[in-house]
Every structure is written in C-alpha cells, then in structure tokens.
Design an enzyme around this catalytic site. Structure first.
Site, PDB file in Angstrom:
ATOM      1  N   GLU A 127     -15.246  70.296  27.786  1.00  0.00           N
ATOM      2  CA  GLU A 127     -16.590  69.980  28.308  1.00  0.00           C
ATOM      3  C   GLU A 127     -17.738  70.623  27.535  1.00  0.00           C
ATOM      4  O   GLU A 127     -18.657  71.191  28.112  1.00  0.00           O
ATOM      5  CB  GLU A 127     -16.666  70.375  29.795  1.00  0.00           C
ATOM      6  N   GLU A 235      -7.118  63.797  33.537  1.00  0.00           N
ATOM      7  CA  GLU A 235      -7.440  64.291  34.890  1.00  0.00           C
ATOM      8  C   GLU A 235      -7.789  63.132  35.821  1.00  0.00           C
ATOM      9  O   GLU A 235      -8.731  63.211  36.617  1.00  0.00           O
ATOM     10  CB  GLU A 235      -8.614  65.296  34.831  1.00  0.00           C
TER      11      GLU A 235
HETATM   12  O1  G3I Z   1      -8.393  80.783  44.721  1.00  0.00           O
HETATM   13  C1  G3I Z   1      -9.653  81.003  45.347  1.00  0.00           C
HETATM   14  C2  G3I Z   1      -9.488  81.529  46.739  1.00  0.00           C
HETATM   15  O2  G3I Z   1      -8.863  82.769  46.683  1.00  0.00           O
HETATM   16  C3  G3I Z   1     -10.843  81.610  47.398  1.00  0.00           C
HETATM   17  O3  G3I Z   1     -10.708  81.993  48.732  1.00  0.00           O
HETATM   18  C4  G3I Z   1     -11.556  80.262  47.373  1.00  0.00           C
HETATM   19  C5  G3I Z   1     -12.941  80.301  47.974  1.00  0.00           C
HETATM   20  O4  G3I Z   1     -13.838  79.537  47.215  1.00  0.00           O
HETATM   21  O5  G3I Z   1     -11.666  79.865  46.024  1.00  0.00           O
HETATM   22  C6  G3I Z   1     -10.410  79.701  45.377  1.00  0.00           C
HETATM   23  O6  G3I Z   1     -10.645  79.325  44.054  1.00  0.00           O
HETATM   24  C7  G3I Z   1     -11.064  77.995  43.881  1.00  0.00           C
HETATM   25  C8  G3I Z   1     -10.043  77.268  42.996  1.00  0.00           C
HETATM   26  O7  G3I Z   1     -10.511  75.985  42.701  1.00  0.00           O
HETATM   27  C9  G3I Z   1      -8.687  77.145  43.684  1.00  0.00           C
HETATM   28  O8  G3I Z   1      -8.786  76.350  44.826  1.00  0.00           O
HETATM   29  C10 G3I Z   1     -12.407  78.010  43.194  1.00  0.00           C
HETATM   30  O9  G3I Z   1     -13.386  78.559  44.074  1.00  0.00           O
HETATM   31  C11 G3I Z   1     -12.807  76.624  42.785  1.00  0.00           C
HETATM   32  O10 G3I Z   1     -13.980  76.709  41.987  1.00  0.00           O
HETATM   33  C12 G3I Z   1     -11.703  76.000  41.982  1.00  0.00           C
HETATM   34  O11 G3I Z   1     -12.097  74.677  41.693  1.00  0.00           O
HETATM   35  C13 G3I Z   1     -11.442  74.090  40.588  1.00  0.00           C
HETATM   36  C14 G3I Z   1     -12.483  73.663  39.564  1.00  0.00           C
HETATM   37  O12 G3I Z   1     -11.858  72.965  38.509  1.00  0.00           O
HETATM   38  C15 G3I Z   1     -13.174  74.876  38.988  1.00  0.00           C
HETATM   39  O13 G3I Z   1     -14.001  74.526  37.954  1.00  0.00           O
HETATM   40  C16 G3I Z   1     -10.646  72.893  41.068  1.00  0.00           C
HETATM   41  O14 G3I Z   1      -9.551  73.356  41.863  1.00  0.00           O
HETATM   42  C17 G3I Z   1     -10.110  72.100  39.881  1.00  0.00           C
HETATM   43  O15 G3I Z   1      -9.543  70.903  40.334  1.00  0.00           O
HETATM   44  C18 G3I Z   1     -11.246  71.766  38.944  1.00  0.00           C
HETATM   45  O16 G3I Z   1     -10.713  71.085  37.827  1.00  0.00           O
HETATM   46  C19 G3I Z   1     -11.660  70.679  36.845  1.00  0.00           C
HETATM   47  C20 G3I Z   1     -11.020  70.819  35.502  1.00  0.00           C
HETATM   48  O17 G3I Z   1     -10.578  72.132  35.305  1.00  0.00           O
HETATM   49  C21 G3I Z   1     -11.957  70.394  34.384  1.00  0.00           C
HETATM   50  N1  G3I Z   1     -12.477  69.057  34.614  1.00  0.00           N
HETATM   51  C22 G3I Z   1     -13.078  68.851  35.921  1.00  0.00           C
HETATM   52  C23 G3I Z   1     -12.116  69.220  37.028  1.00  0.00           C
HETATM   53  C24 G3I Z   1     -12.708  68.950  38.390  1.00  0.00           C
HETATM   54  O18 G3I Z   1     -13.804  69.778  38.620  1.00  0.00           O
END
Ligand code: G3I
Length: 302
Positions: A127, A235
């Site tokens: 990205e 994705e």
């Molecule tokens: O693990 C913590 C947990 O301990 C905490 O309580 C909770 C509260 O917010 O957060 C949890 O972490 C989250 C993590 O996902 C696991 O669920 C993060 O906040 C959250 O930001 C994270 O989001 C991920 C996101 O990328 C971050 O940028 C998504 O799961 C994931 O699907 C998403 O994937 C991205 C690709 O990497 C890049 N392309 C876009 C795609 C979708 O956004």
C-alpha cells in the site's frame, strides 16, 4: 475437484485464505480451512507491530503457529507484510530519516531470514501509493526517507530469502483506468527495466459499493503479467458476496497464465474485517454460500 484448493490445483493455481492464529483452536474454523484451502496468509501475525514489537526484539510465536499449521498440511504460505506505513509499532512510528530507513531494512532482513524457505511469496511492500487521481506515492514516514525506499526493501528481502517470490501488494489497483493502477504499473515496469528484484504483484481486491469490481480487471492482470511478473488476487472479499462477481474474479485469474492464485480475506463472514458486509464464501455457521458454488464451478470449468 470438490474443494477450492483441489480445484485450483488442477488449474495450476492455489486457493488461499487469510488465517488468524487465535482461531486455530476453533474446530469449525479449522475444519473448513483444512478441507478447502491450500494456501494461507497470516491476517495480522507477520505485520511489523506483531513481529518486532520493540526495536530489535523479534516475536514470531503467532506467525510460526500459522506457518506450522499450514506447512504440516501441505499448504503454502504467503507472507504479509514486511514494509508498510500502517500497523507499525510505536517505536517505528516515531522514527524518521536514515534511522528509520535502517530500521526498516533491518526488519525486512530479520523477518525474511526467519521465514526463509517457509514462505513462497512475500508482500515485501504494502500500500505505498496514494488513492485518488494523483498517481503519487502515499505520504508516510517510510516515503519521507526517500523515493527509493521500496526498491531498497525489495533488495533487502532478496538478499535474505533469494528463493521467495517478492511481491508489491495494494488495493484499488484492480481498475485499469485508475491513476493508482497506472502508477503501480509504471513502478513495476521501471523496476523490471532496472533489475530491481520484483517477482509478483498482489491485487488485494476488497470490492464494495464504493470500489466495485470492474470487468477491466482482466486487462489489469494481463497487463501487469506482460511486464514479466506473476499476479495474484491476495485479499479478495466482495460486499454482499454476489456469486456473479466472485465467478468473474476467478475467471479473470484463470484467463491470465501468470495469475497463479486467489486468496480470500477470511473464511466465514464472521471472520471478516468487514463482517457486516457479509463478503466471504461461508456464512457465520460455516455453510457454503452461493458465491462458494460459483467459485468452485468457475475453478472446475475454466
Ligand atoms: O488483537 C487485538 C486485541 O488484543 C484488541 O483487544 C483489539 C481491540 O481493538 O484489537 C486487536 O487487534 C486488531 C487486529 O485486527 C486483530 O483483530 C486491531 O485492532 C485491528 O486494527 C486489526 O485489523 C486488521 C487490519 O488489517 C489492520 O490494519 C484486520 O484484522 C485485517 O484484516 C486487516 O487486513 C488488511 C491487510 O493487512 C492489508 N490490506 C487491507 C486489509 C483490510 O484492512
């Protein structure tokens, strides 16, 4: 074939999914994972904040768990991601200049070395381009270290794991007419002409009403492939999971010889980062949706 992975394999492709380590203890989840998929991408566990939470202290437990689950069952692993403006640990967010450049390159080197031989393809850089009509790089702390940060990351990854396929990965790069798509295309053409070690381009393909699938996707995939790189759908999720659109994406990939795999971004709708859009192939109970049937048919007919 009767599963996504087996059917894709008959076409010389893989069919993968994003996997979350904390769901590997959910048997409903692993039943589908192990039955249907032959490639996995760790959804968050290989990101910079997960693998280097403190500078110089590397943490691979959750990623290793996914890699071990996958490889012991004959699934391949896509690594995601070595260098990204997002999901940086706090220490990296506050860095700049040559110190950040050096820290980024060290991160790439260490992580690619740890997984050497276990990851078939890496999203080396994720990205790095801006949305909209500018065709510019995205502003970020990494970009501000100099425009050559992307190729520097690819060279470091190549030195650490010369056998892995090294990919550039982005979203909203699927529509051939968009400035962002053309900007990435021009970068890949430039890299190939100058011998920067890039092997593949990942198209995230998060389709929704704001960023819909366009039938020129096939042109995008074939145009990039013509530069001499593999292309992959990395994705995939589609708002509402319309069967026709899922079918079209799979047919587009099968139509391009160098499109060697499709990864969906999660298994059940409830596993999705956009769960409310019900964008995946299995419902919350793990049952196959119409989109699943369309994808399986496309893999078997194409
Ligand atoms: O693990 C913590 C947990 O301990 C905490 O309580 C909770 C509260 O917010 O957060 C949890 O972490 C989250 C993590 O996902 C696991 O669920 C993060 O906040 C959250 O930001 C994270 O989001 C991920 C996101 O990328 C971050 O940028 C998504 O799961 C994931 O699907 C998403 O994937 C991205 C690709 O990497 C890049 N392309 C876009 C795609 C979708 O956004």
């Amino acid at each position: 074939g009767t599963t996504l992975g087996a059917s894709a394999a008959e076409k010389g492709r893989y069919f993968g999914t994003a996997v979350a380590a904390n769901k590997l203890s959910d048997s409903a989840y692993t039943t589908i994972l192990n039955r249907e998929f032959n490639s996995v991408t760790p959804e968050n566990e290989m990101k910079i904040d997960a693998t280097e939470p403190q500078q110089g202290r590397f943490s691979y437990g959750a990623a290793d768990q996914i890699v071990s689950h996958a490889r012991s069952r004959g699934m391949s692993v896509r690594g995601h991601t070595l260098a990204w403006h997002s999901q940086q640990p706090g220490w990296m967010q506050s860095m700049s200049g040559s110190a950040l450049r050096q820290a980024m390159l060290n991160h790439v080197t260490q992580v690619a070395t740890h997984f050497r031989g276990q990851v078939v393809a890496w999203d080396v850089v994720n990205e790095a381009f801006a949305d909209g009509s500018s065709g510019a790089r995205r502003d970020s702390n990494l970009q501000r270290t100099g425009n050559d940060w992307i190729e520097a990351a690819f060279r470091a990854a190549d030195a650490a794991d010369p056998n892995a396929k090294l990919c550039y990965n982005d979203y909203n790069t699927d529509n051939w007419t968009h400035a962002k798509t053309q900007a990435v295309y021009n970068m890949v053409r430039d890299f190939k002409s100058r011998g920067v070690p890039i092997d593949c381009v990942g198209f995230q393909s998060h389709f929704n009403n704001d960023s819909p699938y366009n039938s020129n996707y096939r042109t995008t995939l074939s145009s990039f492939a013509a530069l001499g790189v593999d292309v992959q759908v990395t994705e995939l999720d589609i708002q509402g999971a319309p069967a026709n659109t899922y079918r079209a994406v799979v047919e587009d990939c099968l139509a391009v010889a160098r499109c060697n795999g499709v990864t969906v971004w999660g298994i059940r709708d409830s596993d999705s980062w956009r769960a409310s859009q019900t964008p995946l192939l299995f419902n919350n109970s793990g049952q196959k949706k119409a989109a699943y049937d369309a994808v399986l048919a496309a893999l078997n007919n194409g």
